[in-house]
Design a protein around this motif. Structure first.
Motif, PDB file in Angstrom:
ATOM      1  N   VAL A 128       0.140  -2.039   8.898  1.00 32.83           N
ATOM      2  CA  VAL A 128      -0.132  -3.242   8.121  1.00 32.83           C
ATOM      3  C   VAL A 128      -0.229  -4.451   9.034  1.00 32.83           C
ATOM      4  O   VAL A 128       0.563  -4.604   9.982  1.00 32.83           O
ATOM      5  CB  VAL A 128       0.977  -3.451   7.070  1.00 32.83           C
ATOM      6  N   VAL A 133      -4.259  -2.996   5.442  1.00 37.62           N
ATOM      7  CA  VAL A 133      -3.759  -1.747   5.989  1.00 37.62           C
ATOM      8  C   VAL A 133      -4.900  -1.041   6.726  1.00 37.62           C
ATOM      9  O   VAL A 133      -6.056  -1.075   6.282  1.00 37.62           O
ATOM     10  CB  VAL A 133      -3.171  -0.836   4.889  1.00 37.62           C
ATOM     11  N   TRP A 205       5.343   3.089   6.610  1.00 34.74           N
ATOM     12  CA  TRP A 205       4.514   1.960   7.007  1.00 34.74           C
ATOM     13  C   TRP A 205       5.041   1.427   8.325  1.00 34.74           C
ATOM     14  O   TRP A 205       6.187   1.644   8.706  1.00 34.74           O
ATOM     15  CB  TRP A 205       4.463   0.894   5.925  1.00 34.74           C
TER      16      TRP A 205
END
Length: 252
Positions: A128, A133, A205
């Motif tokens: 990110v 993204v 993430w």
């Protein structure tokens, strides 16, 4: 109806935890009948035996960054009514259920951890930056032209996060800092010669801390906003993770 709940963390992916639990069964000296199953998320068994006129044993499996959290609930009705039945439950039955389940869960966790060592895992990174993204388009193979999150297979003896960092370095020429766990998706096929349906895709993430992404293994890299994700043609394993990625982008 009396009940007890038990929670244990198993260092194994969802599919392994579920399948090992099925093989081990329930820790009761009589057979229970399966009445519901949703591999690898939940199952339910019911039966009766001994002092118990009715037993309902449910399991639910929840993916976490450290493995699979197994939540079990045992409900029962003993055969003795009234005050004597309640006394029997408090002094005999509950103690028996606790002892049987604690021994069972220790065996379950150890067996699942051993089995996980023989299953090839796949990890992915939702990288990110500035509300977007990074997504990657496959350039070859059966999924050519479809989009995915970068990542790859975990090597034997390698931790999942170490594999994630290595794969991003090899695929994209970037150094990343993994952040929080996003989710896990079962992979229905064979991964690296393993058993069909044993592996899963586990995604974190993260942020890029050095370098600019280069498409060494993909036909295209793209920074996508939350609103652009659904329009892409995704690999089947990655699409179920989109709600978690959109929620992440909305709150960062």
């Amino acid at each position: 109806m009396f009940q007890l709940r038990f929670t244990t963390l198993v260092e194994a992916p969802l599919t392994v935890a579920f399948d090992v639990g099925r093989v081990l069964g329930r820790p009761w000296p009589w057979a229970l009948t399966e009445v519901a199953t949703d591999r690898p998320h939940a199952d339910e068994h019911r039966g009766a035996g001994g002092l118990l006129a009715q037993v309902r044993h449910t399991r639910r499996f929840h993916p976490t960054g450290a493995g699979t959290l197994v939540d079990e609930q045992v409900e029962w009705v003993n055969r003795v009514p009234g005050f004597l039945g309640r006394l029997l439950d408090q002094t005999v039955v509950r103690r028996h259920v606790l002892g049987a389940m604690q021994a069972h869960l220790d065996l379950f966790a150890a067996a699942a951890q051993r089995r996980a060592e023989d299953v090839v895992q796949v990890v992915g990174a939702a990288l990110v930056s500035d509300g977007r993204v990074l997504v990657a388009q496959r350039g070859a193979g059966p999924f050519a032209g479809l989009w995915e999150f970068p990542g790859g297979k975990v090597e034997r003896g390698e931790s999942e996060l170490a594999a994630l960092v290595r794969e991003c370095r090899e695929e994209l020429s970037v150094e990343i800092a993994p952040q929080a766990f996003l989710g896990e998706v079962p992979l229905p096929g064979v991964v690296a010669g393993g058993a069909p349906g044993a592996s899963t895709l586990r995604v974190w993430w993260g942020r890029i801390v050095a370098g600019d992404p280069v498409d060494h293994e993909h036909s295209e890299l793209r920074w996508a906003t939350a609103g652009e994700l659904d329009a892409l043609d995704w690999i089947p394993a990655d699409r179920p993770l989109l709600p978690a990625v959109r929620a992440l982008l909305d709150r960062l």
